[in-house]
Design a protein around this motif. Structure first.
Motif, PDB file in Angstrom:
ATOM      1  N   ARG A   1       0.831  -1.205   0.000  1.00 38.09           N
ATOM      2  CA  ARG A   1       0.000   0.000   0.000  1.00 38.09           C
ATOM      3  C   ARG A   1       0.867   1.257   0.000  1.00 38.09           C
ATOM      4  O   ARG A   1       0.583   2.230  -0.707  1.00 38.09           O
ATOM      5  N   GLU A   2       1.916   1.210   0.802  1.00 38.45           N
ATOM      6  CA  GLU A   2       2.828   2.362   0.877  1.00 38.45           C
ATOM      7  C   GLU A   2       3.485   2.623  -0.474  1.00 38.45           C
ATOM      8  O   GLU A   2       3.541   3.765  -0.934  1.00 38.45           O
ATOM      9  N   ARG A   3       3.962   1.594  -1.127  1.00 35.94           N
ATOM     10  CA  ARG A   3       4.581   1.745  -2.458  1.00 35.94           C
ATOM     11  C   ARG A   3       3.569   2.259  -3.469  1.00 35.94           C
ATOM     12  O   ARG A   3       3.867   3.145  -4.274  1.00 35.94           O
ATOM     13  N   ASN A   4       2.360   1.699  -3.425  1.00 35.57           N
ATOM     14  CA  ASN A   4       1.334   2.133  -4.375  1.00 35.57           C
ATOM     15  C   ASN A   4       0.949   3.591  -4.136  1.00 35.57           C
ATOM     16  O   ASN A   4       0.769   4.365  -5.091  1.00 35.57           O
ATOM     17  N   ALA A   5       0.827   3.958  -2.861  1.00 38.01           N
ATOM     18  CA  ALA A   5       0.475   5.348  -2.556  1.00 38.01           C
ATOM     19  C   ALA A   5       1.585   6.279  -3.018  1.00 38.01           C
ATOM     20  O   ALA A   5       1.309   7.352  -3.595  1.00 38.01           O
ATOM     21  N   ALA A   6       2.835   5.919  -2.807  1.00 40.94           N
ATOM     22  CA  ALA A   6       3.959   6.744  -3.255  1.00 40.94           C
ATOM     23  C   ALA A   6       3.976   6.848  -4.772  1.00 40.94           C
ATOM     24  O   ALA A   6       4.195   7.934  -5.344  1.00 40.94           O
ATOM     25  N   ARG A   7       3.727   5.729  -5.454  1.00 36.90           N
ATOM     26  CA  ARG A   7       3.683   5.737  -6.921  1.00 36.90           C
ATOM     27  C   ARG A   7       2.549   6.613  -7.422  1.00 36.90           C
ATOM     28  O   ARG A   7       2.726   7.404  -8.365  1.00 36.90           O
ATOM     29  N   ASN A   8       1.383   6.496  -6.772  1.00 39.60           N
ATOM     30  CA  ASN A   8       0.238   7.316  -7.199  1.00 39.60           C
ATOM     31  C   ASN A   8       0.510   8.791  -6.967  1.00 39.60           C
ATOM     32  O   ASN A   8       0.148   9.627  -7.808  1.00 39.60           O
ATOM     33  N   ARG A   9       1.135   9.149  -5.854  1.00 37.83           N
ATOM     34  CA  ARG A   9       1.470  10.555  -5.596  1.00 37.83           C
ATOM     35  C   ARG A   9       2.459  11.066  -6.637  1.00 37.83           C
ATOM     36  O   ARG A   9       2.298  12.155  -7.164  1.00 37.83           O
TER      37      ARG A   9
END
Length: 113
Positions: free
Chosen positions: A98-106
């Motif tokens: 989730r953290e990686r996905n959130a960082a990628r989305n940001r």
């Protein structure tokens, strides 16, 4: 030797055969017409052997069953602990994802702006 130090199967055997012997002698004294008193000790010995063998194997079987149940319970606890450990690892992995996905989305949203 104290009574409690004797194995349980042997104590049970003595109790049962003692009661059976008393009943056999009472029957022979009061109800039997032609008693062969020479056979009474033999009958008691045979009863002691038969009940003793049965009691010994029964006690051994119960002990094996108890050990198997304890092993089964221990294995179940190990499976439970392993499942909980896998659950915790999956939650950590999901949080990292989730953290990686959130960082990628940001990062992706910042590039669009």
């Amino acid at each position: 030797m104290k009574w409690r130090q004797i194995p349980r199967w042997l104590r049970d055997t003595c109790s049962v055969v003692g009661a059976m012997s008393v009943l056999l002698i009472i029957y022979d004294l009061w109800f039997a017409k032609h008693v062969n008193w020479a056979m009474v000790p033999l009958q008691i010995i045979v009863a002691f052997l038969a009940v003793g063998v049965w009691s010994y194997f029964s006690a051994r079987s119960q002990a094996k069953r108890r050990v198997a149940e304890q092993q089964k319970a221990a294995a179940e606890q190990q499976r439970q602990a392993a499942a909980e450990q896998r659950q915790r690892e999956a939650e950590k992995s999901a949080a990292a994802t989730r953290e990686r996905n959130a960082a990628r989305n940001r990062a992706h949203q910042q590039r669009r702006k």
